[in-house]
Write a protein that holds these residues in place. Structure first.
Motif, PDB file in Angstrom:
ATOM      1  N   UNK A  17       6.110  80.486  59.556  1.00 52.85           N
ATOM      2  CA  UNK A  17       4.218  79.530  59.725  1.00 52.85           C
ATOM      3  C   UNK A  17       3.994  79.609  58.619  1.00 52.85           C
ATOM      4  N   UNK A  18       3.078  81.080  58.437  1.00 51.92           N
ATOM      5  CA  UNK A  18       2.544  81.084  56.502  1.00 51.92           C
ATOM      6  C   UNK A  18       3.210  80.341  55.909  1.00 51.92           C
ATOM      7  N   UNK A  19       4.015  80.051  56.272  1.00 47.54           N
ATOM      8  CA  UNK A  19       4.061  79.015  54.085  1.00 47.54           C
ATOM      9  C   UNK A  19       4.745  77.232  55.164  1.00 47.54           C
ATOM     10  N   UNK A  20       4.803  77.274  55.966  1.00 48.19           N
ATOM     11  CA  UNK A  20       5.095  75.959  56.917  1.00 48.19           C
ATOM     12  C   UNK A  20       5.749  75.403  57.034  1.00 48.19           C
ATOM     13  N   UNK A  21       6.636  76.208  56.831  1.00 50.61           N
ATOM     14  CA  UNK A  21       8.379  75.425  57.219  1.00 50.61           C
ATOM     15  C   UNK A  21       8.431  75.968  59.342  1.00 50.61           C
ATOM     16  N   UNK A  22       7.341  75.982  59.822  1.00 50.62           N
ATOM     17  CA  UNK A  22       8.391  76.392  61.396  1.00 50.62           C
ATOM     18  C   UNK A  22       9.486  74.851  61.945  1.00 50.62           C
ATOM     19  N   UNK A  23       8.392  73.791  61.647  1.00 55.67           N
ATOM     20  CA  UNK A  23       9.749  72.747  61.928  1.00 55.67           C
ATOM     21  C   UNK A  23      11.032  72.716  61.145  1.00 55.67           C
ATOM     22  N   UNK A  24      11.158  73.367  60.237  1.00 60.22           N
ATOM     23  CA  UNK A  24      12.437  72.895  59.329  1.00 60.22           C
ATOM     24  C   UNK A  24      12.658  74.983  59.057  1.00 60.22           C
ATOM     25  N   UNK A  64      17.241  81.449  54.170  1.00 61.73           N
ATOM     26  CA  UNK A  64      18.544  81.594  53.718  1.00 61.73           C
ATOM     27  C   UNK A  64      17.926  80.865  52.467  1.00 61.73           C
ATOM     28  N   UNK A  65      16.917  79.875  52.028  1.00 61.31           N
ATOM     29  CA  UNK A  65      17.085  80.039  50.257  1.00 61.31           C
ATOM     30  C   UNK A  65      16.951  81.279  50.005  1.00 61.31           C
ATOM     31  N   UNK A  66      16.721  81.080  48.069  1.00 62.65           N
ATOM     32  CA  UNK A  66      15.978  82.384  47.033  1.00 62.65           C
ATOM     33  C   UNK A  66      14.400  82.719  47.564  1.00 62.65           C
ATOM     34  N   UNK A  67      13.945  83.221  47.752  1.00 61.50           N
ATOM     35  CA  UNK A  67      12.172  83.248  48.030  1.00 61.50           C
ATOM     36  C   UNK A  67      12.175  83.405  46.827  1.00 61.50           C
ATOM     37  N   UNK A  68      11.809  82.240  45.660  1.00 61.31           N
ATOM     38  CA  UNK A  68      11.058  81.895  44.884  1.00 61.31           C
ATOM     39  C   UNK A  68      10.785  80.933  44.559  1.00 61.31           C
ATOM     40  N   UNK A  69      11.588  80.239  46.046  1.00 56.22           N
ATOM     41  CA  UNK A  69      10.930  78.806  46.600  1.00 56.22           C
ATOM     42  C   UNK A  69       9.386  78.854  47.257  1.00 56.22           C
ATOM     43  N   UNK A  70       9.112  80.450  47.749  1.00 55.09           N
ATOM     44  CA  UNK A  70       7.421  80.363  48.267  1.00 55.09           C
ATOM     45  C   UNK A  70       6.754  80.645  46.900  1.00 55.09           C
ATOM     46  N   UNK A  71       6.699  81.691  45.643  1.00 53.02           N
ATOM     47  CA  UNK A  71       5.800  81.945  44.741  1.00 53.02           C
ATOM     48  C   UNK A  71       5.550  80.500  44.344  1.00 53.02           C
ATOM     49  N   UNK A  72       4.102  80.508  43.882  1.00 50.80           N
ATOM     50  CA  UNK A  72       3.413  80.373  42.612  1.00 50.80           C
ATOM     51  C   UNK A  72       3.432  80.545  41.493  1.00 50.80           C
ATOM     52  N   UNK A 130       3.431  72.359  49.122  1.00 51.26           N
ATOM     53  CA  UNK A 130       2.801  72.564  47.789  1.00 51.26           C
ATOM     54  C   UNK A 130       1.446  73.381  47.494  1.00 51.26           C
ATOM     55  N   UNK A 131       0.960  73.084  48.773  1.00 51.10           N
ATOM     56  CA  UNK A 131      -0.421  73.809  48.755  1.00 51.10           C
ATOM     57  C   UNK A 131      -0.468  75.641  48.459  1.00 51.10           C
ATOM     58  N   UNK A 132      -1.704  76.223  47.712  1.00 57.98           N
ATOM     59  CA  UNK A 132      -1.250  77.625  47.809  1.00 57.98           C
ATOM     60  C   UNK A 132      -2.416  78.379  48.825  1.00 57.98           C
TER      61      UNK A 132
END
Length: 285
Positions: free
Chosen positions: A189-196, A202-210, A240-242
Motif C-alpha cells: 500500500x505504501x507504494x500504491x500497488x494494492x490493486x496490482x 517479485x520485481x526488482x526493488x529498484x522499481x520503487x526507489x527514486x 510516479x509520486x515520491x
C-alpha cells in the motif's frame, strides 16, 4: 488485500526476532504474547506486560492512554513514547500500533523505532565517526542481545502471520538478486500497488526507489550484511509520486552469503527534510 505468498515460519521468526526495530504482540490489556530482543533493549530488559514500561510523551498515563486511543481509532502512528526499565532508565522511541479483534480476542501489534540522531550508512565524504554513532551502537546492541523468553518461535506461527498481515509498518524481504521476495500489505500500500501487487512483489526493488544510485549502493551493502538504520529516502509510488520514507534494514546471512533482508519502512514523519545520501560521487537521481 490477500497476501499472495506468506514468508515461511522460519523467515518470520528471523524477521521479527532479529529486526532492527522493536516488536511486540500483546492482548488488549497489554499482556505480552511475544516480543523481540530490540524491544528488550528499549525496555531495559524483558517484560511479560507493558504496564509501567511505556509512557506517552506529554500525557499523564502510559499504556492506559495508548490502549484507549487504540480502542477508539484502531491504530496509531509515530507516537512519541518513553520506555522505562525497572531500574528507572529511560529510552525515547516512536511507536506505531494496530488493534485487531478476531474470534472474540483482542491483539495489539506494536512496532517501535528508537529515537536516533545519526544514521547508517553515512556519506563516504562525511566527517562522522560512524563506529561511535548512536545508530551503530543501537544495531550492535541488537545483534549482540539475547533473545527474550517470549521471543517468536514456531509455536507462535499464527500470531506471527497475523503480525505480518496487519503490521502498522511496511515490511519487505529482498533477495540477494535484488528481487522483492515478500511484501506485506502495508508495504504494498505504501507504494500504491494494492490493486496490482504482482507489479511490485517479485520485481526488482529498484522499481520503487527514486534515486537509482542509492539502491545500487544499498544492494552492495546488503551483500556485505551492512545495516541501513534511520535512513531517509524517497520511494516512488505506482503513479510516479515520491514517497518520503525512513528505513531500518538488516540482512539475514549464513556462511557469508545473504539470504534476504529484513526491511522495515516507516512513513517519514518529517517528509520535508533533505533525503540522506551516501556516495562520494553523487549518484544521479
Amino acid at each position: 488485500m490477500t497476501i499472495t505468498k506468506m514468508p515461511a515460519t522460519d523467515q518470520l521468526i528471523d524477521v521479527i526476532g532479529n529486526s532492527s526495530v522493536a516488536i511486540a504482540v500483546t492482548d488488549g490489556a497489554g499482556s505480552v504474547i511475544l516480543h523481540n530482543k530490540a524491544l528488550s533493549l528499549l525496555m531495559g530488559g524483558e517484560a511479560s506486560h507493558l504496564g509501567e514500561r511505556i509512557k506517552v510523551v506529554g500525557a499523564t498515563d502510559g499504556l492506559k492512554d495508548l490502549l484507549a486511543t487504540l480502542k477508539k481509532e484502531r491504530r496509531l502512528e509515530n507516537v512519541a513514547v518513553v520506555y522505562r526499565s525497572t531500574d528507572g532508565q529511560e529510552r525515547s522511541a516512536r511507536v506505531n500500533a494496530v488493534r485487531v479483534e478476531s474470534g472474540g480476542q483482542v491483539r495489539i501489534h506494536w512496532v517501535s523505532r528508537p529515537e536516533l540522531g545519526e544514521r547508517l550508512p553515512v556519506s563516504n565524504t562525511a566527517a562522522e565517526n560512524t563506529a561511535a554513532s548512536d545508530a551503530a551502537a543501537w544495531i550492535r546492541s541488537v545483534d549482540e542481545a539475547e533473545h527474550p523468553a517470549l521471543a517468536p518461535t514456531a509455536d507462535k506461527a499464527a500470531v506471527m502471520r497475523e503480525f505480518y498481515e496487519v503490521a502498522p509498518v511496511a515490511i519487505h524481504l529482498i533477495g540477494v538478486n535484488g528481487g522483492v521476495m515478500h511484501a506485506n500489505p502495508a508495504d504494498v500500500a505504501l507504494v500504491e500497488y494494492t490493486d496490482t501487487p504482482d507489479e511490485y512483489v517479485g520485481q526488482h526493488i529498484r522499481k520503487i526507489y527514486e534515486d537509482q544510485g542509492l539502491v545500487e549502493d544499498f544492494l552492495s551493502r546488503w551483500d556485505e550484511d551492512s545495516p541501513i538504520i534511520n535512513f531517509r529516502a524517497n520511494f516512488v509510488t505506482k503513479d510516479g509520486a515520491p514517497r518520503p520514507v525512513l528505513i531500518f534494514s538488516t540482512a539475514q546471512a549464513e556462511g557469508g552469503s545473504v539470504n534476504n533482508t529484513r526491511c522495515f519502512v516507516f512513513n517519514d514523519p518529517e517528509p520535508r527534510r533533505a533525503r540522506d545520501t551516501i556516495s562520494a560521487f553523487g549518484w544521479p537521481a
